[in-house]
Design a protein around this motif. Sequence first.
Motif, PDB file in Angstrom:
ATOM      1  N   ILE A 215      10.500   4.807   9.412  1.00  0.00           N
ATOM      2  CA  ILE A 215      11.563   5.738   9.052  1.00  0.00           C
ATOM      3  C   ILE A 215      10.922   7.023   8.546  1.00  0.00           C
ATOM      4  O   ILE A 215      11.412   7.672   7.651  1.00  0.00           O
ATOM      5  N   SER A 216       9.797   7.377   9.161  1.00  0.00           N
ATOM      6  CA  SER A 216       8.975   8.460   8.618  1.00  0.00           C
ATOM      7  C   SER A 216       9.707   9.807   8.580  1.00  0.00           C
ATOM      8  O   SER A 216       9.366  10.675   7.795  1.00  0.00           O
ATOM      9  N   SER A 217      10.732   9.953   9.402  1.00  0.00           N
ATOM     10  CA  SER A 217      11.477  11.199   9.378  1.00  0.00           C
ATOM     11  C   SER A 217      12.293  11.329   8.093  1.00  0.00           C
ATOM     12  O   SER A 217      12.808  12.384   7.783  1.00  0.00           O
ATOM     13  N   ASN A 218      12.376  10.255   7.390  1.00  0.00           N
ATOM     14  CA  ASN A 218      13.181  10.254   6.172  1.00  0.00           C
ATOM     15  C   ASN A 218      12.390   9.665   5.010  1.00  0.00           C
ATOM     16  O   ASN A 218      12.670   8.573   4.538  1.00  0.00           O
ATOM     17  N   PRO A 219      11.376  10.400   4.528  1.00  0.00           N
ATOM     18  CA  PRO A 219      10.518   9.852   3.488  1.00  0.00           C
ATOM     19  C   PRO A 219      11.321   9.510   2.252  1.00  0.00           C
ATOM     20  O   PRO A 219      12.312  10.156   1.961  1.00  0.00           O
TER      21      PRO A 219
ATOM     22  N   GLY B  13       0.822  -1.210   0.000  1.00  0.00           N
ATOM     23  CA  GLY B  13       0.000   0.000   0.000  1.00  0.00           C
ATOM     24  C   GLY B  13       0.850   1.251   0.000  1.00  0.00           C
ATOM     25  O   GLY B  13       2.069   1.198   0.197  1.00  0.00           O
ATOM     26  N   ARG B  14       0.197   2.377  -0.226  1.00  0.00           N
ATOM     27  CA  ARG B  14       0.889   3.660  -0.192  1.00  0.00           C
ATOM     28  C   ARG B  14       1.478   3.909   1.187  1.00  0.00           C
ATOM     29  O   ARG B  14       0.918   3.453   2.184  1.00  0.00           O
ATOM     30  N   SER B  15       2.539   4.643   1.235  1.00  0.00           N
ATOM     31  CA  SER B  15       3.092   5.068   2.511  1.00  0.00           C
ATOM     32  C   SER B  15       2.010   5.829   3.262  1.00  0.00           C
ATOM     33  O   SER B  15       1.269   6.600   2.641  1.00  0.00           O
TER      34      SER B  15
END
Length: 171
Positions: free
Chosen positions: A29-33, A8-10
């Motif tokens: 790792i959401s701080s680093n899309p 699925g999409r992020s």
Amino acid sequence: NAEIAFAGRSNVGKSSLLNKLFGIKIAKISSNPGKTRSINFYNVDNKGYLVDLPGYGFANVSKSEKKKWADLMEDYFKNRYSLQMVFLLIDHRHEPQKKDIEMIQWLKELEIPFMIVLTKLDKLKKNERVKQLNLIKSHLSKYGDYIYFPVSSKTGEGIGQLKNEIIKFLK
Ligand code: GDP
């Protein structure tokens, strides 16, 4: 050993869902899309594996990151002898996006069976739900007839039904 994959999409709610379903905590790792995660496998009671496929559809992602994602996916799909089912996550509030449609077309092309999980159900008002489900179904009907699981990882709605379906593949 059977494998059941989740795609699925992020930001669609994949890690929340896997956590709700099986208590799996996924390091984000959401701080680093754009940083493509690798593919993670989780053993379920020695009956099979849940496969966490890296999310797609970040807005500001370099060409090389996109290629890395596609290479990872292609590699996995090429050697998918144990893959029983893909659960494709789509945000229940929105029409399927271009990237979702591309994913559907890819899965179809590769003849990989999949079902659709509609996430964040709690964000829809009760009286909007049927309408929104029908809207999504009608959008996707030109690609095929699919089974839909509307779920909320927040309230737990629909989680039991989805889990029952997943467990069928892990026997
Ligand atoms: P992922 O990137 O697909 O792994 O998405 P996450 O599981 O990290 O979720 C992305 C965001 O959506 C987070 O802020 C979650 O708290 C939120 N979220 C995920 N599932 C739900 C849900 O069922 N209901 C609501 N209200 N929020 C959700």
